[in-house]
Design a protein around this motif. Structure first.
Motif, PDB file in Angstrom:
ATOM      1  N   TRP A  40       0.867  -1.182   0.000  1.00 22.55           N
ATOM      2  CA  TRP A  40       0.000   0.000   0.000  1.00 22.55           C
ATOM      3  C   TRP A  40       0.900   1.228   0.000  1.00 22.55           C
ATOM      4  O   TRP A  40       1.717   1.403   0.899  1.00 22.55           O
ATOM      5  CB  TRP A  40      -0.901  -0.023   1.234  1.00 22.55           C
ATOM      6  CG  TRP A  40      -1.956   1.046   1.253  1.00 22.55           C
ATOM      7  CD1 TRP A  40      -2.396   1.799   0.209  1.00 22.55           C
ATOM      8  CD2 TRP A  40      -2.726   1.458   2.388  1.00 22.55           C
ATOM      9  NE1 TRP A  40      -3.391   2.658   0.610  1.00 22.55           N
ATOM     10  CE2 TRP A  40      -3.609   2.468   1.948  1.00 22.55           C
ATOM     11  CE3 TRP A  40      -2.746   1.078   3.731  1.00 22.55           C
ATOM     12  CZ2 TRP A  40      -4.498   3.102   2.811  1.00 22.55           C
ATOM     13  CZ3 TRP A  40      -3.631   1.701   4.582  1.00 22.55           C
ATOM     14  CH2 TRP A  40      -4.502   2.704   4.123  1.00 22.55           C
ATOM     15  N   SER A  43       1.864   5.700   4.149  1.00 27.17           N
ATOM     16  CA  SER A  43       2.485   5.497   5.445  1.00 27.17           C
ATOM     17  C   SER A  43       1.418   5.389   6.529  1.00 27.17           C
ATOM     18  O   SER A  43       0.323   5.957   6.421  1.00 27.17           O
ATOM     19  CB  SER A  43       3.429   6.656   5.766  1.00 27.17           C
ATOM     20  OG  SER A  43       3.878   6.581   7.105  1.00 27.17           O
ATOM     21  N   LEU A  44       1.737   4.653   7.599  1.00 24.62           N
ATOM     22  CA  LEU A  44       0.843   4.561   8.745  1.00 24.62           C
ATOM     23  C   LEU A  44       0.895   5.822   9.598  1.00 24.62           C
ATOM     24  O   LEU A  44       0.039   6.041  10.445  1.00 24.62           O
ATOM     25  CB  LEU A  44       1.216   3.348   9.601  1.00 24.62           C
ATOM     26  CG  LEU A  44       0.972   1.975   8.963  1.00 24.62           C
ATOM     27  CD1 LEU A  44       1.465   0.882   9.897  1.00 24.62           C
ATOM     28  CD2 LEU A  44      -0.492   1.775   8.632  1.00 24.62           C
ATOM     29  N   THR A  52       3.219   0.848   3.246  1.00 19.33           N
ATOM     30  CA  THR A  52       2.798  -0.119   4.245  1.00 19.33           C
ATOM     31  C   THR A  52       2.645  -1.458   3.540  1.00 19.33           C
ATOM     32  O   THR A  52       1.966  -1.544   2.515  1.00 19.33           O
ATOM     33  CB  THR A  52       1.458   0.287   4.883  1.00 19.33           C
ATOM     34  OG1 THR A  52       1.600   1.572   5.503  1.00 19.33           O
ATOM     35  CG2 THR A  52       1.012  -0.725   5.924  1.00 19.33           C
ATOM     36  N   LEU A  60       1.783  -6.669   9.725  1.00 19.10           N
ATOM     37  CA  LEU A  60       2.596  -5.642   9.097  1.00 19.10           C
ATOM     38  C   LEU A  60       3.993  -6.209   8.866  1.00 19.10           C
ATOM     39  O   LEU A  60       4.723  -6.499   9.816  1.00 19.10           O
ATOM     40  CB  LEU A  60       2.648  -4.402   9.987  1.00 19.10           C
ATOM     41  CG  LEU A  60       3.430  -3.195   9.471  1.00 19.10           C
ATOM     42  CD1 LEU A  60       2.827  -2.674   8.163  1.00 19.10           C
ATOM     43  CD2 LEU A  60       3.448  -2.094  10.522  1.00 19.10           C
ATOM     44  N   TYR A  62       6.492  -4.859   6.393  1.00 19.33           N
ATOM     45  CA  TYR A  62       7.472  -3.801   6.162  1.00 19.33           C
ATOM     46  C   TYR A  62       6.765  -2.451   6.162  1.00 19.33           C
ATOM     47  O   TYR A  62       5.559  -2.367   5.922  1.00 19.33           O
ATOM     48  CB  TYR A  62       8.179  -3.993   4.813  1.00 19.33           C
ATOM     49  CG  TYR A  62       8.835  -5.334   4.643  1.00 19.33           C
ATOM     50  CD1 TYR A  62      10.019  -5.642   5.308  1.00 19.33           C
ATOM     51  CD2 TYR A  62       8.280  -6.303   3.810  1.00 19.33           C
ATOM     52  CE1 TYR A  62      10.628  -6.877   5.154  1.00 19.33           C
ATOM     53  CE2 TYR A  62       8.868  -7.540   3.654  1.00 19.33           C
ATOM     54  CZ  TYR A  62      10.045  -7.824   4.324  1.00 19.33           C
ATOM     55  OH  TYR A  62      10.624  -9.044   4.177  1.00 19.33           O
ATOM     56  N   ARG A  63       7.569  -1.407   6.400  1.00 21.05           N
ATOM     57  CA  ARG A  63       7.013  -0.062   6.372  1.00 21.05           C
ATOM     58  C   ARG A  63       8.105   0.935   6.001  1.00 21.05           C
ATOM     59  O   ARG A  63       9.291   0.707   6.251  1.00 21.05           O
ATOM     60  CB  ARG A  63       6.392   0.319   7.718  1.00 21.05           C
ATOM     61  CG  ARG A  63       7.355   0.209   8.874  1.00 21.05           C
ATOM     62  CD  ARG A  63       6.680   0.422  10.209  1.00 21.05           C
ATOM     63  NE  ARG A  63       6.301   1.819  10.400  1.00 21.05           N
ATOM     64  CZ  ARG A  63       5.831   2.298  11.544  1.00 21.05           C
ATOM     65  NH1 ARG A  63       5.670   1.485  12.578  1.00 21.05           N
ATOM     66  NH2 ARG A  63       5.524   3.569  11.664  1.00 21.05           N
ATOM     67  N   ASP A  65       8.476   5.261   6.284  1.00 18.23           N
ATOM     68  CA  ASP A  65       7.806   6.468   6.774  1.00 18.23           C
ATOM     69  C   ASP A  65       8.537   7.759   6.414  1.00 18.23           C
ATOM     70  O   ASP A  65       8.002   8.838   6.630  1.00 18.23           O
ATOM     71  CB  ASP A  65       7.659   6.411   8.300  1.00 18.23           C
ATOM     72  CG  ASP A  65       6.774   5.252   8.755  1.00 18.23           C
ATOM     73  OD1 ASP A  65       5.823   4.925   8.031  1.00 18.23           O
ATOM     74  OD2 ASP A  65       7.061   4.674   9.817  1.00 18.23           O
ATOM     75  N   GLY A  79       8.006  -4.699  10.507  1.00 21.04           N
ATOM     76  CA  GLY A  79       6.759  -4.266  11.114  1.00 21.04           C
ATOM     77  C   GLY A  79       6.906  -3.610  12.463  1.00 21.04           C
ATOM     78  O   GLY A  79       6.069  -2.796  12.858  1.00 21.04           O
TER      79      GLY A  79
END
Length: 217
Positions: A40, A43-44, A52, A60, A62-63, A65, A79
């Motif tokens: 996605w 970002s969270l 995301t 979760l 990987y992320r 930011d 995550g």
């Protein structure tokens, strides 16, 4: 947002079950299967662009930011927020976009990262006017030496249709459009699928996605 993430989780499971019925690789010990991730492009963290990534269990995986705040530096985290790979844009004269990838994580007592002395990979954007194969997007090299590439990325990132191919022309990772609809809203290009074949690092595959996004968005 939680409802949307749970919907993404279900869609990842559906994709994985479908692929499992098509691809099974006998490893001699057990059965090795591919990894399917839903990416996605969001970002969270509020007011911060990033990525995301959800795995097939709804967790979760990987992320990212810091996507806009530091355009010449990207950090792929797991995550829990631990830094896995750090990518630096190479400052170099000439055409094209080139990046260096380092393994590293945040120090516990400060925000300064501990990077390996040498990059583990380098990725260079293909210069179309110099290439016979116009389908090539980027070349992936081991370390910092751009002599013989290890992987080639082909396709169209803007259409979310790319393949990472090794020297034997075997597809090791693939970016695909997600055509399903949740709640009457189409995914478009902001949500897509990253399929990683057995033996190829999903984290490294996700890092390549980040660099493609830098190069072609």
């Amino acid at each position: 947002m939680m409802f949307f993430l749970k919907s993404l989780s279900r869609s990842v499971q559906d994709e994985e079950h479908r692929r499992e019925s098509e691809i099974k690789i006998d490893s001699g010990v057990g059965t090795a299967t591919f990894t399917s991730l839903t990416v996605w492009r969001k970002s969270l963290i509020t007011n911060c662009n990033g990525f995301t990534v959800i795995n097939s269990h709804g967790d979760l995986a990987y992320r990212v930011d810091n996507y806009v705040l530091h355009p010449d530096e990207l950090i792929l985290m797991d995550g829990s927020g631990r830094s896995l790979l750090t990518m630096h844009r190479r400052k170099k004269l000439g055409l094209g976009d080139s990046w260096l990838l380092y393994e590293g994580e945040m120090g516990r007592c400060c925000s300064r990262r501990k990077l390996s002395k040498k990059p583990t990979w380098s990725v260079k954007k293909s210069i179309k006017i110099l290439q016979a194969n116009q389908n090539v997007l980027a070349y992936v090299f081991r370390g910092n030496i751009e002599k013989r590439h290890t992987y080639v990325i082909e396709g169209s990132y803007t259409q979310r249709s790319c393949k990472v191919v090794d020297e034997s022309r075997r597809v090791v990772a693939e970016i695909k459009r997600k055509e399903a609809i949740i709640g009457g809203v189409s995914f478009g290009v902001e949500v897509f699928v990253l399929v990683v074949e057995p033996g190829f690092d999903p984290g490294f595959a996700m890092a390549l996605v980040l660099l493609l996004d830098q190069m072609f968005s």
